[in-house]
Design a protein around this motif. Sequence first.
Motif, mmCIF file in Angstrom:
data_model
loop_
_atom_site.group_PDB
_atom_site.id
_atom_site.type_symbol
_atom_site.label_atom_id
_atom_site.label_comp_id
_atom_site.label_asym_id
_atom_site.label_seq_id
_atom_site.Cartn_x
_atom_site.Cartn_y
_atom_site.Cartn_z
ATOM 1 N N VAL A 34 12.440 -8.080 11.705
ATOM 2 C CA VAL A 34 13.376 -8.137 10.571
ATOM 3 C C VAL A 34 14.785 -7.792 11.033
ATOM 4 O O VAL A 34 15.760 -8.451 10.671
ATOM 5 C CB VAL A 34 12.914 -7.186 9.447
ATOM 6 N N VAL A 35 14.890 -6.737 11.873
ATOM 7 C CA VAL A 35 16.209 -6.285 12.322
ATOM 8 C C VAL A 35 16.823 -7.261 13.326
ATOM 9 O O VAL A 35 17.991 -7.645 13.207
ATOM 10 C CB VAL A 35 16.106 -4.875 12.946
ATOM 11 N N HIS A 36 16.045 -7.673 14.299
ATOM 12 C CA HIS A 36 16.591 -8.480 15.399
ATOM 13 C C HIS A 36 16.718 -9.960 15.060
ATOM 14 O O HIS A 36 17.640 -10.620 15.519
ATOM 15 C CB HIS A 36 15.715 -8.315 16.649
ATOM 16 N N ARG A 37 15.787 -10.471 14.244
ATOM 17 C CA ARG A 37 15.775 -11.917 13.989
ATOM 18 C C ARG A 37 16.042 -12.271 12.525
ATOM 19 O O ARG A 37 15.926 -13.431 12.143
ATOM 20 C CB ARG A 37 14.411 -12.493 14.400
ATOM 21 N N SER A 38 16.378 -11.266 11.735
ATOM 22 C CA SER A 38 16.625 -11.486 10.296
ATOM 23 C C SER A 38 15.441 -12.169 9.620
ATOM 24 O O SER A 38 15.597 -13.063 8.789
ATOM 25 C CB SER A 38 17.902 -12.321 10.092
ATOM 26 N N THR A 39 14.248 -11.752 9.980
ATOM 27 C CA THR A 39 13.046 -12.357 9.413
ATOM 28 C C THR A 39 12.877 -11.922 7.961
ATOM 29 O O THR A 39 12.765 -10.723 7.674
ATOM 30 C CB THR A 39 11.800 -11.923 10.212
ATOM 31 N N PRO A 40 12.874 -12.855 7.012
ATOM 32 C CA PRO A 40 12.671 -12.480 5.608
ATOM 33 C C PRO A 40 11.189 -12.287 5.311
ATOM 34 O O PRO A 40 10.320 -12.884 5.965
ATOM 35 C CB PRO A 40 13.216 -13.683 4.839
ATOM 36 N N LEU A 41 10.894 -11.454 4.329
ATOM 37 C CA LEU A 41 9.507 -11.173 3.971
ATOM 38 C C LEU A 41 9.265 -11.491 2.502
ATOM 39 O O LEU A 41 10.140 -11.280 1.656
ATOM 40 C CB LEU A 41 9.166 -9.709 4.235
ATOM 41 N N THR A 42 8.087 -12.022 2.224
ATOM 42 C CA THR A 42 7.644 -12.240 0.858
ATOM 43 C C THR A 42 6.454 -11.322 0.597
ATOM 44 O O THR A 42 5.912 -10.685 1.512
ATOM 45 C CB THR A 42 7.211 -13.695 0.641
ATOM 46 N N LEU A 43 6.027 -11.270 -0.660
ATOM 47 C CA LEU A 43 4.872 -10.447 -0.998
ATOM 48 C C LEU A 43 3.646 -10.923 -0.230
ATOM 49 O O LEU A 43 2.872 -10.112 0.310
ATOM 50 C CB LEU A 43 4.620 -10.507 -2.506
ATOM 51 N N GLU A 44 3.488 -12.232 -0.150
ATOM 52 C CA GLU A 44 2.323 -12.797 0.535
ATOM 53 C C GLU A 44 2.363 -12.506 2.028
ATOM 54 O O GLU A 44 1.330 -12.179 2.638
ATOM 55 C CB GLU A 44 2.247 -14.306 0.295
ATOM 56 N N LYS A 45 3.545 -12.607 2.626
ATOM 57 C CA LYS A 45 3.655 -12.338 4.058
ATOM 58 C C LYS A 45 3.388 -10.869 4.365
ATOM 59 O O LYS A 45 2.728 -10.529 5.363
ATOM 60 C CB LYS A 45 5.038 -12.753 4.573
ATOM 61 N N LEU A 46 3.907 -9.976 3.499
ATOM 62 C CA LEU A 46 3.631 -8.551 3.683
ATOM 63 C C LEU A 46 2.126 -8.293 3.673
ATOM 64 O O LEU A 46 1.588 -7.575 4.517
ATOM 65 C CB LEU A 46 4.288 -7.742 2.563
ATOM 66 N N ALA A 47 1.468 -8.893 2.692
ATOM 67 C CA ALA A 47 0.029 -8.682 2.568
ATOM 68 C C ALA A 47 -0.720 -9.245 3.778
ATOM 69 O O ALA A 47 -1.602 -8.581 4.339
ATOM 70 C CB ALA A 47 -0.470 -9.315 1.273
ATOM 71 N N SER A 48 -0.370 -10.462 4.176
ATOM 72 C CA SER A 48 -1.099 -11.096 5.283
ATOM 73 C C SER A 48 -0.871 -10.375 6.607
ATOM 74 O O SER A 48 -1.760 -10.306 7.449
ATOM 75 C CB SER A 48 -0.685 -12.570 5.401
ATOM 76 N N GLU A 49 0.325 -9.817 6.795
ATOM 77 C CA GLU A 49 0.638 -9.133 8.047
ATOM 78 C C GLU A 49 0.001 -7.746 8.119
ATOM 79 O O GLU A 49 -0.498 -7.336 9.171
ATOM 80 C CB GLU A 49 2.152 -8.989 8.199
ATOM 81 N N LEU A 50 -0.009 -7.024 6.993
ATOM 82 C CA LEU A 50 -0.409 -5.616 7.033
ATOM 83 C C LEU A 50 -1.724 -5.326 6.319
ATOM 84 O O LEU A 50 -2.447 -4.395 6.694
ATOM 85 C CB LEU A 50 0.697 -4.744 6.423
#
Length: 511
Positions: free
Chosen positions: A446-462
């Motif tokens: 997020v910090v280095h590449r400005s990666t945006p997050l959605t609710l679905e991405k948060l859930a799938s990643e963590l």
Amino acid sequence: MKTLIITVGTRQIGWRCKDGIVRSFGADGDRGHPPHIDQLYAEFGEERGYHGDATKPEWRWSVRHLGKIAYQQCAAAEDFSSVELLLDGVILAEQIQDGLSHVILWGTDQPEEVPWNFRRGDTLWLAKLMAGKIRQVYPQLQVDVWKPVVAVNQVESIRREVESFIVQYALERLIQQETDAPLTLQIQTKGSVPQIANTLEICAAALMRQCPVEQLVPIEPSPLFEEVHEGCSGACPAQTFSTISLGQYFWPVERERIVSAWRRGDFTEARVWLESHRDRYEYLYELADCLALTTNWQLDDALKCLREWIDRPSTKRQASKKVRQDWRAQVQAMLPPGNSETASSKFFKIWESCFLLRIELCQQNFTAAFMQFAQTLERLLFWRYQLEDWINLGYIVLPPEKQNWGVKYKASLAELRLAWQKQQGLAGDEPLCQQLETINELRNSVVHRSTPLTLEKLASELWPDLSTPSVEVIYAAMEERVQGVCPADWPKPSQSLLQTLYEWGLEQLQN
């Protein structure tokens, strides 16, 4: 600091004659009223004449001419005791006890091109008579007469005059609020012509976003005139008045905006909308001011603000003593005497930051929510690193060039999570350890590449096992993860002060 603006009409004042009867400058023998104007001319030893060469009743001398005669007599004697404040006496008597410091009297003074059948009713001299009377009774009051030269049927001209004077006056006083008491603007429009009354009311309503505005309405006595002896009636003064906050008219609509802003955690916007309702919701206005500081991570400033807010009169009227004691205890736990940091105060503050995490999630700012989540985890691990001295325990190994730094060494999130792993005796392939590593990597992305997050991405990643992710479910999972890195003897606080105040304020708005 209160300023009262009175639009002076013909019924505003009376004159106590030698026979003790109070006669009104607005009673001319019409509409069932006694012929007080004729009687006042006789009182002053004047024969009532006409303007110009006309002899029609509508061209007879009236309050403009009569008021000047009365004013000159009072000014010459330096005594306005014969003037009676029929509508405003009761208002002034009460408001002078409640912070009234300035009275502005708006008298009409129409230009010369207006025919005399209209100009004869101008009240500029009545305003001067009122000013003299008020100064004599209340010498501590500042009293000014405002008499713009404008026709009373020219609404646009009246509006320009009002805006150039009243608005500028209010803005100047608002600038002074840094050192003086806050400005409350009051208006009294009973008895004036509708064009003037309506314009002032609209202009005052426009100022509600800057200061509280109240409309004072004298209740006319019934009857208006009472017989003193046969053939002679005296004018009766108002005995009571009502106070209406102009904000009350707008509250049903603006409350929805305030509730919406409060739900989103936009306390700055909520405070702006609450500005015009401070006379009734001062405690919410001030609470919004305190909570707004937290959104900029100014937690210490917010806590100091809340410590004062808890004991303010407006808060005491709304919250019970027991509730305020609980709030005060929570503030004190985070702001010990002398504001010295302790292990427990730091711990409680870290948990309070979860309030911002919830706010960001509710606003669907999922990237910001995740960053707040990662920041909270890092702060909690850093707190343990310092409290438990992970360097001496060997959980963190300092670089050779920083061996003498001790706990002043700023360990990174990666170092902290690996130290926690050692402290817990966990292997790197344990699910909790892998999750912390994922959080670390996602935070860097997020910090280095400005990666945006959605609710679905948060859930799938963590939390890939969640079947139906939602804001509440994700928040609960984040809070559980934060709780998971706490020491066993440092349980999560039973309630968050900021969350409690947030919900309390929302409840107040919805009642």
